[in-house]
Design a protein around this motif. Structure first.
Motif, PDB file in Angstrom:
ATOM      1  N   TRP A 162     -28.689 -22.523  16.475  1.00 44.47           N
ATOM      2  CA  TRP A 162     -29.773 -23.261  15.837  1.00 44.47           C
ATOM      3  C   TRP A 162     -30.182 -22.697  14.474  1.00 44.47           C
ATOM      4  CZ3 TRP A 162     -31.905 -27.901  16.883  1.00 44.47           C
ATOM      5  CH2 TRP A 162     -33.120 -28.217  16.273  1.00 44.47           C
ATOM      6  N   PRO A 163     -30.358 -21.373  14.324  1.00 41.27           N
ATOM      7  CA  PRO A 163     -30.846 -20.860  13.036  1.00 41.27           C
ATOM      8  C   PRO A 163     -29.962 -21.210  11.848  1.00 41.27           C
ATOM      9  CG  PRO A 163     -31.037 -19.177  14.738  1.00 41.27           C
ATOM     10  CD  PRO A 163     -30.229 -20.295  15.332  1.00 41.27           C
ATOM     11  N   THR A 164     -28.669 -21.365  12.076  1.00 44.01           N
ATOM     12  CA  THR A 164     -27.758 -21.637  10.960  1.00 44.01           C
ATOM     13  C   THR A 164     -27.295 -23.094  10.901  1.00 44.01           C
ATOM     14  OG1 THR A 164     -25.836 -20.974  12.293  1.00 44.01           O
ATOM     15  CG2 THR A 164     -26.921 -19.262  10.972  1.00 44.01           C
ATOM     16  N   MET A 165     -27.769 -23.915  11.830  1.00 42.70           N
ATOM     17  CA  MET A 165     -27.352 -25.323  11.824  1.00 42.70           C
ATOM     18  C   MET A 165     -28.041 -26.098  10.706  1.00 42.70           C
ATOM     19  SD  MET A 165     -27.375 -26.241  15.919  1.00 42.70           S
ATOM     20  CE  MET A 165     -27.089 -28.010  15.630  1.00 42.70           C
ATOM     21  N   PRO A 166     -27.294 -26.900   9.951  1.00 39.31           N
ATOM     22  CA  PRO A 166     -27.935 -27.754   8.940  1.00 39.31           C
ATOM     23  C   PRO A 166     -28.797 -28.808   9.621  1.00 39.31           C
ATOM     24  CG  PRO A 166     -25.598 -28.259   9.125  1.00 39.31           C
ATOM     25  CD  PRO A 166     -25.834 -27.035   9.955  1.00 39.31           C
ATOM     26  N   GLU A 167     -29.750 -29.341   8.885  1.00 43.60           N
ATOM     27  CA  GLU A 167     -30.698 -30.303   9.453  1.00 43.60           C
ATOM     28  C   GLU A 167     -29.988 -31.512  10.052  1.00 43.60           C
ATOM     29  OE1 GLU A 167     -34.509 -32.147  10.256  1.00 43.60           O
ATOM     30  OE2 GLU A 167     -33.778 -30.107   9.994  1.00 43.60           O
TER      31      GLU A 167
END
Length: 562
Positions: A162-167
């Motif tokens: 989640w922390p590195t996933m694009p919107e």
């Protein structure tokens, strides 16, 4: 099973004898301890001898799944009620399996319900879930515990990605999950309970209800289907079908000591009967605290609740008195039964780390049919603010200040973080029932009542329940809804014996150096975090002396004689 398990046949295989179910063990306290940080009862394994466990697992595999007995067996992880071991072999063409062992928190029923629920979901939705190879719902084996062998699913937990996933990826994965969730909540049921295979109907249905044929659906070939527009109630449920809707397997009904308390486990035909039973079990729990360290079932939470027993009991009684007003006898549109996974969290959603596509939905234990309003429009746990809660009583007693400002700021922050994903998800799932203003208000209040009756919520946040009732203008109504003079002083007519038992425990606490109960460490914290308008009520409703308790007991005895 042959030389290699075939994922398309013989799933799942039950290896235990369902009709040799044993009574609930009397020593389940061995698997519970006071949580070091939060003070509530948490589940744990009393031993970590993995070498011995691996040996016993291999013995079970040799007997029930010989094609897996050559696996490299390693400790993998632990869950809320489980310990997991990985089964791998380079000759299996990339396939791997999980051997999961369960703590006996709800012997027989939890395993049976979980396997049947997974099979039901597999047949009626496209939800990506593990296939079960084999299972034992009995502890009569080398491990002394129930176990499940299931496929190891590919992917990584959402929490790590989640922390590195694009919107756009965040929105896309919850839009994908929504397609599956819509299929799940489109399945409607006439009662509230848990799904079981029909061959155990006699063990999971109330006496007198018709059972299904004894032919086991557990060992039949795969019959996976996808949901259609068919709105039939109780699909594949009932006599002659593969499944039955039986007793409710949920933490509200088996968590900690609740497994020993009497009362119906369902299935329930109305929300009111379900809520009433939850209230009954919570009342039993309130009268059965374990506040003494080093004793079975001890928890720091119980100790702090015992310091404010009369006040917390009064809050509970006000809430209980409101149930007839807030939860009508007749079901409304918000009470339609839906099968819901209430822990679609960052731990139980697996994603492809490259494409961020959903690869698995895990942890189907205790997934049950509940009233639709309790799902909050089927919102996944990760998209909700479920785990963002006020400072609990135990922390207040330790001197931790209230977190109200932080909590408000976090909720605003999460609107920005989750807003687009929430919108995309709910646009696809849609409303679960028709909602006008009256229905919406009723559902919202039912949600709160159900939340405070769940497991230890009221014990951990008693002041939060009081604040909610006051904000809703229900506090005085609760007092007028059937509370006697004794009850408005914090003691119910039926609780005098329970309080007398607590009094003995409290005196032991004092001897252990915890100080008198009425001057407990949490009292100042309890008052400091309570609205000023409530402080006078707290002082008035707290019975400070043994003389008060004795007088109440004598009064109750006189009433009994009359």
């Amino acid at each position: 099973m042959g030389s290699q398990p075939d994922p398309d046949t013989d799933f799942p295989i039950r290896v235990s004898d369902t009709y040799q179910r044993r009574p609930t063990p009397p020593d389940l306290h061995r698997y519970w301890r006071s949580h070091e940080e939060y003070g509530y009862l948490e589940r744990y394994w009393p031993d970590d001898d993995h070498e011995c466990w691996v040996k016993n697992i291999r013995s079970i595999l040799a007997r029930h799944a010989p094609s897996l007995a050559s696996a490299d067996i390693k400790y993998f992880a632990k869950g809320t009620f489980n310990r997991l071991y990985s089964l791998m072999n380079p000759d299996w063409d990339g396939k791997a399996y999980i051997f999961r062992v369960s703590i006996p928190v709800e012997p027989f029923f939890k395993t049976e319900s979980e396997i049947a629920t997974m099979e039901y979901v597999r047949r009626h939705t496209s939800m990506p879930i593990p296939r079960v190879v084999a299972f034992s719902s009995s502890d009569d084996n080398e491990l002394g515990h129930e176990w499940i062998i299931m496929e190891m699913m590919p992917g990584e937990p959402l929490r790590t990605l989640w922390p590195t996933m694009p919107e756009e990826a965040r929105v896309a994965v919850f839009a994908e999950l929504a397609q599956h969730a819509k299929q799940l909540v489109s399945l409607r049921f006439s009662k509230f309970g848990s799904i079981f295979f029909s061959d155990v109907a006699d063990l999971v249905l109330p006496k007198g209800e018709p059972s299904s044929p004894s032919v086991s659906p557990v060992q039949t070939p795969d019959q996976t289907t996808t949901t259609t527009d068919d709105d039939k109630m109780d699909k594949d449920i009932g006599p002659g079908d593969a499944f039955v809707l039986g007793r409710l397997v949920a933490q509200d009904f088996f968590f900690d000591k609740r497994i020993y308390y009497p009362g119906s486990r369902g299935p329930f035909t109305t929300t009111r009967s379900l809520i009433d039973m939850r209230a009954t079990l919570l009342e039993w729990r309130l009268h059965d605290l374990s506040p003494i360290p080093n004793q079975p079932w001890y928890s720091e939470m119980d100790r702090e609740v015992s310091h404010h027993y009369n006040r917390i009991l009064a809050i509970f009684q006000r809430l209980k008195a409101l149930i007839p007003r807030l939860v009508p006898e007749q079901n409304g549109p918000e009470d339609v039964g839906v099968l819901w996974h209430d822990d679609l969290s960052e731990h139980n959603l697996l994603l492809d780390p490259v494409t961020f596509k959903l690869t698995a939905v895990l942890d189907w234990e205790s997934v049950s049919v509940v009233p639709a309003y309790e799902t909050h429009d089927a919102r996944p746990a990760w998209l909700s603010d479920r785990d963002w809660r006020p400072t609990p009583l135990v922390h207040l007693a330790r001197g931790v200040p209230r977190n109200d400002e932080w909590l408000a700021a976090e909720r605003v922050r999460r609107v920005g973080e989750m807003g687009s994903a929430r919108e995309a998800y709910h646009e696809i799932v849609g409303k679960l029932y028709h909602e006008d203003e009256e229905t919406g208000t009723r559902a919202r209040r039912k949600q709160k009542v159900a939340w405070f009756l769940a497991v230890d919520m009221l014990l951990r946040w008693p002041w939060w329940a009081e604040e909610w009732m006051r904000e809703e203008g229900l506090w005085e109504e609760g007092a007028d809804g059937g509370l006697t003079a004794l009850e408005t002083n914090g003691v119910t007519n039926g609780a005098v014996n329970g309080i007398a038992n607590q009094s003995e425990a409290h005196s032991k606490l004092a001897r252990l150096g915890h100080g008198p109960v009425t001057n407990g460490e949490a009292l100042d914290a309890m008052e400091n975090h309570t609205p000023k308008s409530s402080k006078a009520v707290i002082k008035q409703s707290t019975l400070d002396t043994a003389g008060d308790l004795a007088a109440l007991a004598n009064s109750e005895a006189e009433k009994t004689v009359e």
